[in-house]
Design a protein around this motif. Structure first.
Motif, short mmCIF file in Angstrom:
data_model
loop_
_atom_site.label_atom_id
_atom_site.label_comp_id
_atom_site.label_asym_id
_atom_site.label_seq_id
_atom_site.Cartn_x
_atom_site.Cartn_y
_atom_site.Cartn_z
N CYS A 190 0.82 -1.21 0.00
CA CYS A 190 0.00 0.00 0.00
C CYS A 190 0.86 1.26 0.00
CB CYS A 190 -0.95 0.01 1.20
SG CYS A 190 -0.18 0.06 2.82
N VAL A 232 -6.07 -1.54 -4.13
CA VAL A 232 -7.19 -1.64 -5.08
C VAL A 232 -7.23 -0.41 -5.98
CG1 VAL A 232 -9.70 -1.83 -5.30
CG2 VAL A 232 -8.51 -3.11 -3.51
N LYS A 233 -6.94 0.75 -5.42
CA LYS A 233 -6.90 1.98 -6.22
C LYS A 233 -5.89 1.88 -7.36
CE LYS A 233 -8.27 5.49 -2.81
NZ LYS A 233 -7.79 6.68 -2.04
N SER A 262 -12.41 4.04 4.43
CA SER A 262 -11.15 3.76 5.11
C SER A 262 -10.88 4.84 6.14
CB SER A 262 -10.00 3.72 4.10
OG SER A 262 -8.74 3.73 4.76
N CYS A 304 -12.74 -2.96 3.57
CA CYS A 304 -12.48 -3.10 2.14
C CYS A 304 -12.86 -4.49 1.62
CB CYS A 304 -11.01 -2.83 1.84
SG CYS A 304 -10.64 -2.56 0.10
N ASP A 340 -9.63 -1.28 8.73
CA ASP A 340 -9.50 -0.93 7.31
C ASP A 340 -9.52 -2.19 6.43
OD1 ASP A 340 -9.42 1.78 7.72
OD2 ASP A 340 -7.68 2.09 6.42
N GLU A 386 -12.32 -2.40 -7.94
CA GLU A 386 -11.77 -1.08 -8.31
C GLU A 386 -12.85 -0.11 -8.78
OE1 GLU A 386 -11.54 -3.54 -12.13
OE2 GLU A 386 -11.42 -3.86 -9.95
N ASP A 399 -8.66 7.52 4.57
CA ASP A 399 -9.03 8.20 3.33
C ASP A 399 -8.57 9.64 3.29
OD1 ASP A 399 -10.14 6.16 1.88
OD2 ASP A 399 -12.18 6.50 2.61
N ARG A 421 -16.22 1.58 -0.07
CA ARG A 421 -15.24 0.93 0.81
C ARG A 421 -14.53 2.00 1.63
NH1 ARG A 421 -14.15 -4.31 -1.82
NH2 ARG A 421 -15.52 -4.36 -3.64
N LYS A 461 -7.10 -0.87 0.54
CA LYS A 461 -7.74 0.09 -0.37
C LYS A 461 -6.75 0.78 -1.30
CE LYS A 461 -11.19 3.77 -0.63
NZ LYS A 461 -12.17 4.57 0.13
N LEU A 495 -14.94 1.88 -5.22
CA LEU A 495 -14.09 2.29 -4.10
C LEU A 495 -14.83 3.19 -3.11
CD1 LEU A 495 -10.75 2.94 -5.98
CD2 LEU A 495 -11.10 1.28 -4.16
#
Length: 335
Positions: A73, A111-112, A231, A168, A164, A223, A234, A229, A108, A226
């Protein structure tokens, strides 16, 4: 139009059973070409070494890619994207990609990364699967006490990472159910379900054994949603792991493994050690031993014979809260 390659992100806190799940999926690949990206927190990769030597049919060394010294991440652009590009540009790309994050990773941001133009048209996040330790969850390891929450400076990095990972997830494997009774299992389930998005299923498992089709057949396209999901990070401009650290302890060949386990147990009880894992060389034994510790729970087994010419020496990786007394821990383990 070429079908996108599905990728499954496997997340979960330290020692929950992610690598055991990955091995189970590899062993039951049903003829699919699988590729695995495994990331570990720290400089030394233990799980990756165990998987690359697993001798699973259809899963060669080139299909298992280890990214140590960090967390996906935080190193998406520098490490993850080049690896993904190399996989999808192969003459014979994988049918499915498994991505095992470190136990301290936030899923997350990973995934982004699937929005990056280099991979967006070729790969989709089939699903995010969170593996959860039922015993640790029931015991409140990831939950702040009312007294802690009342403090104005309250901060619980374990709880933040754990939450988190759940927020997700498309599916949760409530693992190690054989270590808890029905009351504790229900307590862990309630704790988890209070954090999940609507519709996310919780599946109880032992030793991470689950029908592989259930895990790799989610078709979530994570994806693309998002925003659903949330976080805790964020709003953060950067995510760091300054609350945690890891280091390795080299060990010579040992004569008494039981004595070593007692020393490890004592070190865990005395210091803020979250996770310990590694390999041991036991005198007069033709096979390498594995040691795995989560909290006070310690397991040991032999995983494979020593190779010709391989040094008979051991090494364990220690992961814990920031400020570990490395010298004292190393001395306690070595004895």
């Amino acid at each position: 139009m070429t079908r996108k390659i599905p990728a499954t992100v496997i997340t979960g806190f330290l020692g929950a059973g992610k690598s055991t799940l990955v091995r189970h999926l590899l062993e039951n690949n049903r003829g699919q070409r699988l590729a695995l990206i495994v990331n570990e927190f720290g400089d030394v990769g233990i799980d990756g070494d165990m998987l690359t030597t697993c001798d699973i049919e259809g899963c060669g060394k080139d299909d298992i890619i280890e990214l140590a010294n960090g967390c996906l991440c935080c190193t998406v652009a520098d490490e993850f994207l080049p690896v993904m590009q190399a996989l999808i540009e192969r003459d014979l790309p994988p049918d499915h990609i498994l991505i095992e994050t470190s136990g301290l990773a936030l899923p997350k941001p990973l995934v982004k990364a699937f929005h990056w133009p280099e991979i967006r048209s070729r790969v989709t996040v089939n699903g995010v699967v969170a593996v959860v330790d039922a015993e640790a969850t029931a015991a409140g390891r990831f939950t702040s006490t009312p007294e802690q929450m009342a403090r104005p400076d309250h901060d619980n990095p374990l709880e933040e990472v754990f939450d988190d990972q759940l927020l997700c997830a498309d599916m949760v494997l409530l693992n190690k159910t054989d270590l808890v009774d029905d009351i504790a299992l229900e307590k862990a389930r309630r704790r988890i379900e209070s954090k999940l998005r609507p519709g996310v299923k919780v599946i109880p498992t032992r030793h991470s054994i689950v029908d592989p089709v259930v895990v790799v057949g989610l078709d979530a396209a994570a994806e693309d949603d998002l925003d659903t999901r949330p976080s805790l990070h964020d709003s953060a401009t950067d995510h760091s792991h300054d609350d945690f650290e890891s280091f390795a302890v080299d060990l010579p060949e040992i004569a008494d493994p039981d004595a070593l386990i007692k020393r490890i147990s004592s070190a865990i009880a005395t210091h803020d050690i979250l996770r310990l894992k590694g390999f041991l060389a036991v005198q007069d034994k033709p096979a390498r031993a594995v040691v795995q510790a989560v909290g006070a729970r310690i397991d040991r087994w032999f995983d494979r014979p020593w190779r010709p010419g391989e040094a008979h020496a051991g090494q364990v990786v220690v992961i814990g809260g920031k400020g570990l007394d490395r010298a004292a821990i190393a001395a306690a383990i070595r004895g």
